[in-house]
Motif scaffolding. Structure first.
Motif, PDB file in Angstrom:
ATOM      1  N   ALA A  12       0.925  -1.148  -0.002  1.00  0.00           N
ATOM      2  CA  ALA A  12      -0.182  -0.070   0.057  1.00  0.00           C
ATOM      3  C   ALA A  12       0.803   1.193   0.107  1.00  0.00           C
ATOM      4  O   ALA A  12       0.594   2.202  -0.680  1.00  0.00           O
ATOM      5  CB  ALA A  12      -0.911  -0.123   1.178  1.00  0.00           C
ATOM      6  N   MET A  13       2.115   1.132   0.639  1.00  0.00           N
ATOM      7  CA  MET A  13       2.851   2.314   0.777  1.00  0.00           C
ATOM      8  C   MET A  13       3.279   2.567  -0.801  1.00  0.00           C
ATOM      9  O   MET A  13       3.526   3.780  -1.248  1.00  0.00           O
ATOM     10  CB  MET A  13       4.228   2.151   1.840  1.00  0.00           C
ATOM     11  CG  MET A  13       5.056   3.097   1.824  1.00  0.00           C
ATOM     12  SD  MET A  13       6.590   2.749   0.674  1.00  0.00           S
ATOM     13  CE  MET A  13       7.278   1.441   1.617  1.00  0.00           C
ATOM     14  N   SER A  14       3.800   1.499  -1.318  1.00  0.00           N
ATOM     15  CA  SER A  14       4.198   1.811  -2.649  1.00  0.00           C
ATOM     16  C   SER A  14       3.230   2.319  -3.648  1.00  0.00           C
ATOM     17  O   SER A  14       3.440   3.338  -4.386  1.00  0.00           O
ATOM     18  CB  SER A  14       4.662   0.272  -3.392  1.00  0.00           C
ATOM     19  OG  SER A  14       4.969   0.693  -4.785  1.00  0.00           O
ATOM     20  N   HIS A  15       1.886   1.965  -3.336  1.00  0.00           N
ATOM     21  CA  HIS A  15       0.596   2.511  -4.299  1.00  0.00           C
ATOM     22  C   HIS A  15       0.647   4.088  -3.860  1.00  0.00           C
ATOM     23  O   HIS A  15       0.372   4.954  -4.907  1.00  0.00           O
ATOM     24  CB  HIS A  15      -0.425   1.881  -4.020  1.00  0.00           C
ATOM     25  CG  HIS A  15      -1.700   1.913  -4.772  1.00  0.00           C
ATOM     26  ND1 HIS A  15      -1.625   1.637  -6.077  1.00  0.00           N
ATOM     27  CD2 HIS A  15      -2.709   2.889  -4.723  1.00  0.00           C
ATOM     28  CE1 HIS A  15      -2.979   2.005  -6.502  1.00  0.00           C
ATOM     29  NE2 HIS A  15      -3.419   2.909  -5.805  1.00  0.00           N
ATOM     30  N   TYR A  16       0.553   4.260  -2.870  1.00  0.00           N
ATOM     31  CA  TYR A  16       0.317   5.692  -2.242  1.00  0.00           C
ATOM     32  C   TYR A  16       1.446   6.553  -2.898  1.00  0.00           C
ATOM     33  O   TYR A  16       1.482   7.642  -3.257  1.00  0.00           O
ATOM     34  CB  TYR A  16       0.536   5.951  -0.815  1.00  0.00           C
ATOM     35  CG  TYR A  16      -0.733   5.737   0.071  1.00  0.00           C
ATOM     36  CD1 TYR A  16      -1.706   6.760  -0.170  1.00  0.00           C
ATOM     37  CD2 TYR A  16      -1.033   4.752   0.823  1.00  0.00           C
ATOM     38  CE1 TYR A  16      -2.828   6.720   0.546  1.00  0.00           C
ATOM     39  CE2 TYR A  16      -2.315   4.597   1.326  1.00  0.00           C
ATOM     40  CZ  TYR A  16      -3.144   5.384   1.379  1.00  0.00           C
ATOM     41  OH  TYR A  16      -4.425   5.167   2.015  1.00  0.00           O
ATOM     42  N   ARG A  17       2.638   6.171  -2.887  1.00  0.00           N
ATOM     43  CA  ARG A  17       3.914   6.912  -3.293  1.00  0.00           C
ATOM     44  C   ARG A  17       3.863   7.144  -4.980  1.00  0.00           C
ATOM     45  O   ARG A  17       4.193   7.991  -5.501  1.00  0.00           O
ATOM     46  CB  ARG A  17       5.307   5.912  -3.246  1.00  0.00           C
ATOM     47  CG  ARG A  17       6.375   7.048  -3.184  1.00  0.00           C
ATOM     48  CD  ARG A  17       7.833   6.095  -2.955  1.00  0.00           C
ATOM     49  NE  ARG A  17       8.893   7.000  -2.890  1.00  0.00           N
ATOM     50  CZ  ARG A  17      10.239   6.484  -2.814  1.00  0.00           C
ATOM     51  NH1 ARG A  17      10.238   4.941  -3.369  1.00  0.00           N
ATOM     52  NH2 ARG A  17      11.271   6.835  -3.218  1.00  0.00           N
ATOM     53  N   SER A  18       3.455   6.091  -5.520  1.00  0.00           N
ATOM     54  CA  SER A  18       3.146   6.097  -7.009  1.00  0.00           C
ATOM     55  C   SER A  18       1.996   7.199  -7.368  1.00  0.00           C
ATOM     56  O   SER A  18       2.188   8.273  -8.335  1.00  0.00           O
ATOM     57  CB  SER A  18       2.859   4.956  -7.726  1.00  0.00           C
ATOM     58  OG  SER A  18       3.824   3.935  -7.311  1.00  0.00           O
ATOM     59  N   LEU A  19       0.985   7.329  -6.800  1.00  0.00           N
ATOM     60  CA  LEU A  19      -0.003   8.211  -6.874  1.00  0.00           C
ATOM     61  C   LEU A  19       0.537   9.765  -6.597  1.00  0.00           C
ATOM     62  O   LEU A  19       0.227  10.581  -7.262  1.00  0.00           O
ATOM     63  CB  LEU A  19      -1.210   7.937  -6.006  1.00  0.00           C
ATOM     64  CG  LEU A  19      -2.255   6.620  -6.450  1.00  0.00           C
ATOM     65  CD1 LEU A  19      -3.260   6.387  -5.484  1.00  0.00           C
ATOM     66  CD2 LEU A  19      -2.649   6.837  -7.904  1.00  0.00           C
ATOM     67  N   LEU A  20       1.312   9.954  -5.574  1.00  0.00           N
ATOM     68  CA  LEU A  20       1.616  11.151  -5.438  1.00  0.00           C
ATOM     69  C   LEU A  20       2.643  11.721  -6.400  1.00  0.00           C
ATOM     70  O   LEU A  20       2.499  12.851  -6.764  1.00  0.00           O
ATOM     71  CB  LEU A  20       2.430  11.209  -3.718  1.00  0.00           C
ATOM     72  CG  LEU A  20       3.049  12.411  -3.503  1.00  0.00           C
ATOM     73  CD1 LEU A  20       2.077  13.472  -3.280  1.00  0.00           C
ATOM     74  CD2 LEU A  20       3.660  12.227  -2.149  1.00  0.00           C
ATOM     75  N   ARG A  21       3.397  10.863  -7.002  1.00  0.00           N
ATOM     76  CA  ARG A  21       4.471  11.346  -7.757  1.00  0.00           C
ATOM     77  C   ARG A  21       3.484  11.835  -9.166  1.00  0.00           C
ATOM     78  O   ARG A  21       3.864  12.625  -9.906  1.00  0.00           O
ATOM     79  CB  ARG A  21       5.407  10.077  -8.141  1.00  0.00           C
ATOM     80  CG  ARG A  21       6.308  10.164  -7.085  1.00  0.00           C
ATOM     81  CD  ARG A  21       7.509   9.041  -7.487  1.00  0.00           C
ATOM     82  NE  ARG A  21       8.806   9.258  -6.633  1.00  0.00           N
ATOM     83  CZ  ARG A  21      10.129   8.813  -7.022  1.00  0.00           C
ATOM     84  NH1 ARG A  21      10.429   8.599  -8.090  1.00  0.00           N
ATOM     85  NH2 ARG A  21      10.889   9.215  -5.959  1.00  0.00           N
ATOM     86  N   MET A  22       2.483  11.160  -9.541  1.00  0.00           N
ATOM     87  CA  MET A  22       1.594  11.349 -10.532  1.00  0.00           C
ATOM     88  C   MET A  22       1.019  12.666 -10.354  1.00  0.00           C
ATOM     89  O   MET A  22       1.025  13.718 -11.238  1.00  0.00           O
ATOM     90  CB  MET A  22       0.671  10.212 -10.792  1.00  0.00           C
ATOM     91  CG  MET A  22      -0.183  10.660 -12.194  1.00  0.00           C
ATOM     92  SD  MET A  22      -1.475   9.381 -12.333  1.00  0.00           S
ATOM     93  CE  MET A  22      -2.355   9.527 -10.761  1.00  0.00           C
ATOM     94  N   LEU A  23       0.480  13.071  -9.034  1.00  0.00           N
ATOM     95  CA  LEU A  23      -0.425  14.120  -8.708  1.00  0.00           C
ATOM     96  C   LEU A  23       0.871  15.523  -8.723  1.00  0.00           C
ATOM     97  O   LEU A  23       0.345  16.572  -8.802  1.00  0.00           O
ATOM     98  CB  LEU A  23      -1.081  14.052  -7.477  1.00  0.00           C
ATOM     99  CG  LEU A  23      -2.182  13.054  -7.489  1.00  0.00           C
ATOM    100  CD1 LEU A  23      -2.721  12.826  -6.095  1.00  0.00           C
ATOM    101  CD2 LEU A  23      -3.368  13.645  -8.668  1.00  0.00           C
ATOM    102  N   ALA A  24       1.966  15.413  -8.340  1.00  0.00           N
ATOM    103  CA  ALA A  24       2.988  16.131  -8.198  1.00  0.00           C
ATOM    104  C   ALA A  24       3.269  16.965  -9.457  1.00  0.00           C
ATOM    105  O   ALA A  24       3.410  18.129  -9.487  1.00  0.00           O
ATOM    106  CB  ALA A  24       4.160  15.624  -7.432  1.00  0.00           C
TER     107      ALA A  24
END
Length: 571
Positions: free
Chosen positions: A398-410
């Motif tokens: 789940a941590m990996s998923h959050y990190r990936s979404l954050l990079r996309m939104l940034a």
């Protein structure tokens, strides 16, 4: 029976009448009142107990015979329901203080005029043979081992601890020496490959009675790998998945049980004469073996010993399997988390960074702590710190998923609160089924201000080399991500050019029995000299706050290089 049915006044019969009737009988007879105090003792019971009759009167059975399991609970049951009972008891009396004795008694309730006045007991001594007494004592020890196994084995999810608990339980109750040897874990490479036909196990625990502990160095060490040749007792035990019992009376028999001929002299020095090898097996397959050894004057293993050993091994194997599965998942989750938290590169040449990740103790499953540093346009950068709720493999994924979404939104160049809002909606609709806290800080190029938004995360700390540290508790805290509630706000923080922005997860400050505000408040004590090393700062933070942590810790420190601001004579 109502309480008022018991007679509180002296019993309405004459002890002299009882003496005339019962003094001559060879059976021990005693009369007790409703509180189990002696009213009468005949000479036969006086002799059985080894105590004068006068010293019985007015005292309870437990007071007169403290070394005897007199089963007063059963006597009270006879008083309560009036049903006669036969009771077997054993223990030590003044008549034979060093020999356990056994008695069989019949107890009846006494009633006069509808009132319960006491209890009459007729007691005969049961003459058990020495062999029978030894068997009874052995059965008692075996039952004690089984009763205590559940409480003493498997208290943690650590395999070696569980193995140590097992050998500590069976020595000396079942063996003079005990060892537990397990298959090496798949996730850890072996020291060297085993030759063909050789079985390699790792000795996880070893214990011996005090008289043999000084000689155990010759037997082998805990943690070492042991090779068993083809045909050895350990190989035969695991192949058949059943205990192997061996009498080690000859050198040939000792060699067959030993890993190699070099152990023969050591085994002889220990006085080993019999052994039981018991498989530690679960449904998925064998985990290892429990080895029990008797030496010196101890008797050889009986069939009952093997039955108890197998029962204990079966219970311990379940606990070992849980610990093995935990260790396997813990190792994989930790490696996954470490790979995702690899040291990030500075997002811009003018940014200084330092990060650390400290996993919790092995007794705690790896968590979902994470951080990231994302470069933005115009020389700005985004610092992120998050913590997925829960532990284990699912939290790491789940941590990996959050990190990936954050990079996309940034990449959309949104303010921090808007990034959190979109991340919250995306996760709530289709993301991982685990909430997470998150703190975002967008630092401008000058390094004198940042925009901060929080989703249930602890506040950042600004460490000024001159003014000291301050906890930025003015940052508005919204709900954790994944709840779908939204409601995040961005707070502007301004600071000196050489100040350090410090982010962290709750494992750094949360301590059992202490208010979180008190724990966070101690971060105000952090200091760094002008131009001081960020790596040295984080090392000091972990050294100071890391011990005693019950959860993973992630920390991040960043600072903007600004040579003009640091040079006193700059123009």
């Amino acid at each position: 029976m109502p309480a008022d049915a018991y007679a509180d006044s002296p019993v309405p019969f004459d002890p002299r009448t009882l003496a005339a009737l019962l003094d001559g009988t060879t059976a021990g007879v005693g009369v007790l009142d409703t509180k189990l105090r002696y009213l009468y003792v005949n000479p036969a019971l006086e002799r059985l107990n080894g105590i004068p009759a006068a010293e019985h009167l007015g005292r309870t059975v437990a007071e007169v015979l403290p070394g005897v399991d007199a089963r007063e609970d059963m006597m009270r049951a006879v008083l309560a329901d009036g049903k006669p009972r036969e009771i077997t008891s054993s223990g030590f009396t003044a008549a034979a203080a060093t020999v356990r004795r056994y008695w069989h008694g019949a107890y009846h309730r006494l009633e006069i005029g509808g009132r319960i006045v006491g209890l009459a007991g007729i007691v005969m001594e049961v003459m058990a043979s020495d062999k029978g007494q030894r068997e009874l004592e052995q059965a008692r020890r075996h039952l004690t081992l089984l009763d205590t196994a559940a409480a003493r084995i498997g208290t943690t999810l650590d395999m070696d601890t569980t193995c140590a608990e097992l050998v500590d339980l069976v020595v000396p109750g079942l063996a003079d020496i005990a060892t537990v040897e397990v298959f090496p874990p798949d996730v850890a490479p072996q020291v060297r490959p085993a030759p063909p036909g050789v079985l390699r196990l790792r000795r996880a625990a070893l214990q011996a009675v005090p008289g043999l502990r000084d000689e155990l160095h010759a037997f082998g060490l805990t943690g070492e790998y042991i090779d068993y040749q083809e045909g050895a007792a350990v190989q035969r035990c695991l192949a058949a998945s059943r205990p192997v019992v061996e009498n080690l009376t000859t050198d040939e028999q000792l060699l067959r049980s030993a890993p190699g001929p070099e152990r023969l002299a050591a085994y002889r020095a220990l006085g080993m004469h019999s052994a039981v090898i018991v498989p530690l097996t679960v449904r998925s397959g064998p985990l290892g073996i429990l080895g029990l050894i008797r030496a010196g004057d101890s008797p050889v293993f009986a069939d009952e010993d093997v039955v108890i050993a197998r029962e204990l091994a079966g219970r311990a194997a379940v606990d070992l399997d849980h610990a093995r599965r935990y260790a396997h998942e813990h190792t994989i989750a930790l490696e996954l988390q470490r790979s995702l938290l690899s040291e990030p590169r500075p997002p811009h040449p003018h940014i200084e960074l330092a990060t650390r990740y400290l996993p919790a103790d092995r007794s705690v499953m790896v968590g979902g702590d994470w951080f990231d540093i994302i470069p933005l346009r115009d020389g700005r950068h985004l610092n992120a710190m998050g913590d997925v709720m829960g532990h284990g493999m699912e939290a790491a994924v789940a941590m990996s998923h959050y990190r990936s979404l954050l990079r996309m939104l940034a990449d959309e160049e949104l303010p921090p609160h808007r990034i959190l809002e979109q991340l919250d909606r995306m996760v709530e609709r289709s993301g991982p089924d685990r909430a997470a806290t998150c703190l975002l800080a967008v630092v401008d190029r000058s390094g004198t201000a940042c925009e901060v938004a929080s989703a249930g995360h602890l506040p950042p700390v600004l460490i000024d080399p001159r003014a000291g540290a301050r906890v930025c508790d003015e940052v508005t805290v919204g709900p954790p991500l994944g709840t779908g509630f939204g409601g995040y706000r961005t707070t502007l923080l301004e600071f000196e050019p050489d100040a350090v922005l410090f982010l962290y997860t709750d494992g750094l400050v949360e301590r059992r029995g202490e208010d979180i505000d008190v724990s966070v408040g101690r971060l105000k004590e952090l200091t760094i000299p002008v131009g001081g090393s960020l790596d040295a700062l984080l090392d000091e933070v972990l050294e100071r706050f890391g011990p005693g942590a019950e959860d993973d810790i992630a920390v991040l420190a960043s600072r903007t290089r600004n040579p003009a601001a640091r040079t006193p004579d700059a123009t």
